[in-house]
Design a protein around this motif. Structure first.
Motif, PDB file in Angstrom:
ATOM      1  N   VAL A 228       6.566   7.427   1.740  1.00 58.91           N
ATOM      2  CA  VAL A 228       5.769   8.045   2.609  1.00 58.91           C
ATOM      3  C   VAL A 228       6.158   8.143   3.920  1.00 58.91           C
ATOM      4  CG1 VAL A 228       3.666   7.089   1.568  1.00 58.91           C
ATOM      5  CG2 VAL A 228       4.604   5.759   3.255  1.00 58.91           C
ATOM      6  N   ALA A 229       5.772   8.444   5.097  1.00 59.14           N
ATOM      7  CA  ALA A 229       6.150   8.691   6.256  1.00 59.14           C
ATOM      8  C   ALA A 229       6.218   7.334   7.273  1.00 59.14           C
ATOM      9  CB  ALA A 229       5.578   9.522   7.338  1.00 59.14           C
ATOM     10  N   GLN A 230       6.978   7.038   8.205  1.00 55.82           N
ATOM     11  CA  GLN A 230       6.985   5.483   8.708  1.00 55.82           C
ATOM     12  C   GLN A 230       5.755   5.377   9.370  1.00 55.82           C
ATOM     13  OE1 GLN A 230      10.112   5.098  11.705  1.00 55.82           O
ATOM     14  NE2 GLN A 230       9.737   3.091  12.297  1.00 55.82           N
ATOM     15  N   ALA A 231       5.198   6.282  10.067  1.00 61.40           N
ATOM     16  CA  ALA A 231       3.965   6.143  10.825  1.00 61.40           C
ATOM     17  C   ALA A 231       2.701   5.663   9.907  1.00 61.40           C
ATOM     18  CB  ALA A 231       3.442   7.559  11.457  1.00 61.40           C
ATOM     19  N   THR A 232       2.871   5.869   8.645  1.00 58.90           N
ATOM     20  CA  THR A 232       1.810   5.597   7.620  1.00 58.90           C
ATOM     21  C   THR A 232       1.924   4.009   7.338  1.00 58.90           C
ATOM     22  OG1 THR A 232       2.071   7.572   6.512  1.00 58.90           O
ATOM     23  CG2 THR A 232       1.152   5.716   5.327  1.00 58.90           C
ATOM     24  N   THR A 233       3.333   3.456   7.295  1.00 61.62           N
ATOM     25  CA  THR A 233       3.674   2.232   6.948  1.00 61.62           C
ATOM     26  C   THR A 233       3.421   1.103   8.384  1.00 61.62           C
ATOM     27  OG1 THR A 233       6.076   2.347   7.184  1.00 61.62           O
ATOM     28  CG2 THR A 233       5.119   2.499   4.918  1.00 61.62           C
ATOM     29  N   GLN A 234       3.498   2.007   9.345  1.00 63.63           N
ATOM     30  CA  GLN A 234       3.093   1.352  10.754  1.00 63.63           C
ATOM     31  C   GLN A 234       1.806   0.916  10.749  1.00 63.63           C
ATOM     32  OE1 GLN A 234       5.308   0.170  13.096  1.00 63.63           O
ATOM     33  NE2 GLN A 234       3.772  -0.452  14.314  1.00 63.63           N
ATOM     34  N   LYS A 235       0.889   1.826  10.422  1.00 64.36           N
ATOM     35  CA  LYS A 235      -0.360   1.731  10.579  1.00 64.36           C
ATOM     36  C   LYS A 235      -0.916   0.631   9.506  1.00 64.36           C
ATOM     37  CE  LYS A 235      -2.119   6.320  11.559  1.00 64.36           C
ATOM     38  NZ  LYS A 235      -2.868   7.216  11.071  1.00 64.36           N
TER      39      LYS A 235
ATOM     40  N   GLY B 190       6.604 -17.640   7.493  1.00 62.18           N
ATOM     41  CA  GLY B 190       7.819 -17.882   8.423  1.00 62.18           C
ATOM     42  C   GLY B 190       8.873 -16.778   8.059  1.00 62.18           C
ATOM     43  N   GLU B 191       8.894 -15.882   6.743  1.00 62.13           N
ATOM     44  CA  GLU B 191       9.970 -15.109   6.305  1.00 62.13           C
ATOM     45  C   GLU B 191       9.731 -13.695   6.921  1.00 62.13           C
ATOM     46  OE1 GLU B 191      11.711 -13.232   2.200  1.00 62.13           O
ATOM     47  OE2 GLU B 191      10.234 -14.720   1.977  1.00 62.13           O
ATOM     48  N   ARG B 192      10.866 -13.310   7.416  1.00 60.59           N
ATOM     49  CA  ARG B 192      10.888 -11.730   8.007  1.00 60.59           C
ATOM     50  C   ARG B 192      10.220 -10.834   7.180  1.00 60.59           C
ATOM     51  NH1 ARG B 192      13.591  -7.196   9.603  1.00 60.59           N
ATOM     52  NH2 ARG B 192      13.500  -6.682  11.881  1.00 60.59           N
ATOM     53  N   PHE B 193       9.149 -10.374   7.434  1.00 57.63           N
ATOM     54  CA  PHE B 193       8.671  -9.093   6.909  1.00 57.63           C
ATOM     55  C   PHE B 193       9.322  -7.860   6.753  1.00 57.63           C
ATOM     56  CE2 PHE B 193       5.019  -6.032   5.735  1.00 57.63           C
ATOM     57  CZ  PHE B 193       4.607  -6.703   4.366  1.00 57.63           C
ATOM     58  N   PRO B 194       9.617  -7.069   5.767  1.00 57.13           N
ATOM     59  CA  PRO B 194      10.358  -5.613   5.894  1.00 57.13           C
ATOM     60  C   PRO B 194       9.671  -4.887   6.873  1.00 57.13           C
ATOM     61  CG  PRO B 194       9.531  -6.207   3.573  1.00 57.13           C
ATOM     62  CD  PRO B 194       8.841  -7.284   4.537  1.00 57.13           C
ATOM     63  N   GLY B 195      10.776  -4.279   7.362  1.00 53.21           N
ATOM     64  CA  GLY B 195      10.318  -3.083   8.386  1.00 53.21           C
ATOM     65  C   GLY B 195       9.603  -1.927   8.055  1.00 53.21           C
TER      66      GLY B 195
ATOM     67  N   THR C 286      -2.982  -7.312  12.675  1.00 55.94           N
ATOM     68  CA  THR C 286      -4.543  -7.497  13.317  1.00 55.94           C
ATOM     69  C   THR C 286      -5.511  -8.603  12.471  1.00 55.94           C
ATOM     70  OG1 THR C 286      -4.537  -5.551  14.054  1.00 55.94           O
ATOM     71  CG2 THR C 286      -6.614  -6.438  13.949  1.00 55.94           C
ATOM     72  N   GLU C 287      -5.261  -8.462  11.093  1.00 59.52           N
ATOM     73  CA  GLU C 287      -5.947  -9.395  10.277  1.00 59.52           C
ATOM     74  C   GLU C 287      -5.196 -10.910  10.188  1.00 59.52           C
ATOM     75  OE1 GLU C 287      -5.697  -7.549   6.485  1.00 59.52           O
ATOM     76  OE2 GLU C 287      -6.776  -5.707   7.002  1.00 59.52           O
ATOM     77  N   GLY C 288      -4.070 -11.050  10.535  1.00 58.55           N
ATOM     78  CA  GLY C 288      -3.564 -12.501  10.854  1.00 58.55           C
ATOM     79  C   GLY C 288      -2.651 -12.551   9.693  1.00 58.55           C
ATOM     80  N   TRP C 289      -1.972 -11.807   8.871  1.00 57.74           N
ATOM     81  CA  TRP C 289      -1.369 -11.946   7.751  1.00 57.74           C
ATOM     82  C   TRP C 289       0.340 -11.912   8.312  1.00 57.74           C
ATOM     83  CZ3 TRP C 289      -2.409 -13.301   3.029  1.00 57.74           C
ATOM     84  CH2 TRP C 289      -3.750 -12.827   2.505  1.00 57.74           C
ATOM     85  N   LEU C 290       0.330 -11.234   9.473  1.00 55.30           N
ATOM     86  CA  LEU C 290       1.908 -11.236  10.110  1.00 55.30           C
ATOM     87  C   LEU C 290       1.670 -11.319  11.581  1.00 55.30           C
ATOM     88  CD1 LEU C 290       2.809  -7.624   8.563  1.00 55.30           C
ATOM     89  CD2 LEU C 290       3.506  -9.716   7.828  1.00 55.30           C
ATOM     90  N   ARG C 291       2.945 -12.075  12.201  1.00 53.15           N
ATOM     91  CA  ARG C 291       2.916 -11.939  13.728  1.00 53.15           C
ATOM     92  C   ARG C 291       4.168 -11.439  14.122  1.00 53.15           C
ATOM     93  NH1 ARG C 291       5.517 -16.556  11.743  1.00 53.15           N
ATOM     94  NH2 ARG C 291       7.529 -17.054  12.767  1.00 53.15           N
ATOM     95  N   LEU C 292       3.849 -10.644  15.049  1.00 56.73           N
ATOM     96  CA  LEU C 292       4.974 -10.014  15.855  1.00 56.73           C
ATOM     97  C   LEU C 292       5.676 -10.759  16.698  1.00 56.73           C
ATOM     98  CD1 LEU C 292       6.402  -7.268  16.304  1.00 56.73           C
ATOM     99  CD2 LEU C 292       4.787  -6.834  18.123  1.00 56.73           C
ATOM    100  N   GLU C 293       6.946 -10.800  16.521  1.00 52.29           N
ATOM    101  CA  GLU C 293       7.966 -11.345  17.746  1.00 52.29           C
ATOM    102  C   GLU C 293       8.834 -10.075  18.079  1.00 52.29           C
ATOM    103  OE1 GLU C 293      10.277 -14.519  16.281  1.00 52.29           O
ATOM    104  OE2 GLU C 293       8.627 -15.742  15.191  1.00 52.29           O
ATOM    105  N   VAL C 294       8.505 -10.009  19.255  1.00 52.20           N
ATOM    106  CA  VAL C 294       9.235  -8.478  20.189  1.00 52.20           C
ATOM    107  C   VAL C 294      10.627  -8.715  19.761  1.00 52.20           C
ATOM    108  CG1 VAL C 294       9.455  -7.631  22.241  1.00 52.20           C
ATOM    109  CG2 VAL C 294       7.199  -8.676  21.395  1.00 52.20           C
ATOM    110  N   GLY C 295      11.247  -7.647  19.677  1.00 52.30           N
ATOM    111  CA  GLY C 295      12.796  -7.584  19.415  1.00 52.30           C
ATOM    112  C   GLY C 295      13.204  -8.005  18.203  1.00 52.30           C
ATOM    113  N   GLN C 296      12.385  -8.616  17.274  1.00 52.19           N
ATOM    114  CA  GLN C 296      12.755  -9.501  16.175  1.00 52.19           C
ATOM    115  C   GLN C 296      12.064  -8.726  14.895  1.00 52.19           C
ATOM    116  OE1 GLN C 296      15.177 -12.063  16.116  1.00 52.19           O
ATOM    117  NE2 GLN C 296      15.363 -11.320  18.255  1.00 52.19           N
ATOM    118  N   GLY C 297      10.770  -8.267  14.923  1.00 48.96           N
ATOM    119  CA  GLY C 297      10.045  -7.818  13.820  1.00 48.96           C
ATOM    120  C   GLY C 297       8.881  -8.698  13.541  1.00 48.96           C
ATOM    121  N   SER C 298       8.305  -8.515  12.288  1.00 44.01           N
ATOM    122  CA  SER C 298       7.246  -8.870  12.005  1.00 44.01           C
ATOM    123  C   SER C 298       7.633 -10.095  11.040  1.00 44.01           C
ATOM    124  CB  SER C 298       6.303  -8.087  10.990  1.00 44.01           C
ATOM    125  OG  SER C 298       5.788  -7.144  12.117  1.00 44.01           O
ATOM    126  N   PHE C 299       6.524 -11.252  10.938  1.00 41.68           N
ATOM    127  CA  PHE C 299       7.052 -12.528  10.333  1.00 41.68           C
ATOM    128  C   PHE C 299       5.673 -13.147   9.496  1.00 41.68           C
ATOM    129  CE2 PHE C 299      10.595 -12.164  13.072  1.00 41.68           C
ATOM    130  CZ  PHE C 299      11.483 -12.804  12.441  1.00 41.68           C
TER     131      PHE C 299
END
Length: 81
Positions: A45-52, A30-35, A59-72
């Motif tokens: 590294v480049a931001q594109a690298t961490t984005q991947k 439930g905690e917000r994951f770093p951006g 995709t694996e289910g470790w994080l969920r995206l909340e649009v406009g809020q970030g990953s949790f």
């Protein structure tokens, strides 16, 4: 943070390190994951690298995206011990 082998693709190494840190409980469910910008600075590294890496964790289910809020952080992928 794990030492990165710069002779290999970086994003899978970062994803592996973030998985390890998630399993270790560095971030609670439930905690917000770093951006991706903060992660890019942390890993040097480049931001594109961490984005991947973050997309792979979503995709694996470790994080969920909340649009406009970030990953949790979730409870982890289904089937994970």
């Amino acid at each position: 943070m794990a030492e990165l082998d710069r002779s290999r693709n970086l994003w899978p190494q970062i994803a592996d390190d973030l998985r390890r840190r998630l399993r270790a409980g560095e971030w609670a469910s439930g905690e917000r994951f770093p951006g991706t910008v903060a992660l890019a600075a942390e890993y040097g590294v480049a931001q594109a690298t961490t984005q991947k890496a973050v997309v792979a964790l979503r995709t694996e289910g470790w994080l969920r995206l909340e649009v406009g809020q970030g990953s949790f952080v979730t409870d982890g992928p289904k089937g994970e011990d």
